[in-house]
Design an enzyme around this catalytic site. Sequence first.
Site, PDB file in Angstrom:
ATOM      1  N   LEU A 101     154.574 -54.059 -24.065  1.00  3.87           N
ATOM      2  CA  LEU A 101     153.763 -54.116 -24.665  1.00  3.87           C
ATOM      3  C   LEU A 101     154.822 -55.892 -25.602  1.00  3.87           C
ATOM      4  CD1 LEU A 101     151.247 -51.563 -25.973  1.00  3.87           C
ATOM      5  CD2 LEU A 101     151.045 -53.434 -24.091  1.00  3.87           C
ATOM      6  N   CYS A 102     155.941 -55.496 -25.661  1.00  5.95           N
ATOM      7  CA  CYS A 102     156.691 -56.755 -25.954  1.00  5.95           C
ATOM      8  C   CYS A 102     156.597 -58.022 -26.131  1.00  5.95           C
ATOM      9  CB  CYS A 102     158.150 -56.477 -26.006  1.00  5.95           C
ATOM     10  SG  CYS A 102     158.718 -55.146 -26.855  1.00  5.95           S
TER      11      CYS A 102
ATOM     12  N   GLU B 184     164.340 -56.174 -29.724  1.00  3.40           N
ATOM     13  CA  GLU B 184     165.991 -56.840 -28.897  1.00  3.40           C
ATOM     14  C   GLU B 184     166.781 -56.567 -29.648  1.00  3.40           C
ATOM     15  OE1 GLU B 184     162.076 -59.307 -27.693  1.00  3.40           O
ATOM     16  OE2 GLU B 184     162.583 -58.461 -29.482  1.00  3.40           O
TER      17      GLU B 184
ATOM     18  N   ASP C   2     179.215 -45.225 -19.664  1.00  4.32           N
ATOM     19  CA  ASP C   2     178.755 -45.375 -17.630  1.00  4.32           C
ATOM     20  C   ASP C   2     180.350 -45.598 -18.056  1.00  4.32           C
ATOM     21  OD1 ASP C   2     177.794 -45.742 -15.745  1.00  4.32           O
ATOM     22  OD2 ASP C   2     178.403 -48.096 -15.631  1.00  4.32           O
TER      23      ASP C   2
END
Length: 167
Positions: free
Chosen positions: A78-79, A117, A131
Amino acid sequence: MSAAPNLTHLDETGAAHMVDVSEKAVTSRTARAGGKVIMARETLEMIMQGNAKKGDVLGCARIAGIMAAKRTHELIPLCHPLALSKVTVEFTADYGLPGLHVEAIAKASGQTGVEMEALTAASIACLTIYDMAKAVDKAMTITDVKLLEKLGGKSGHYLAEGESGTK
């Protein structure tokens, strides 16, 4: 089922939908988000000295955060897709944690905000740090990912408690 009045992504029946922003004014929007990656002191020193076996941890995390911000609409349902005018991702070493503070800023001129964002950029930058250093420190913790500041739009200026405002 009746939707709660403050949940704009639910219609009158409670079904999820993308908010129609077509009638909203185009304004300058800025959002700043942050997070922390807590790690062993030796891991922080390795990253800051550029000695990680996988390469430039912070450079890679910066690029990953910027790329993530640009693809937020593909990751978060929904962005709206936005034409971002600027995304920055910065890191500050904190030997007291020990760890890294991550801060992301997203900017656009548009009809909807850029909070998601900025939050996506900060989150993915933190995950990329994890990571790239997990081989030496699996116990790292990602914490305090949150919106720090938002400017523009109908709701105006938001500043998280303890924050000093845009730099």
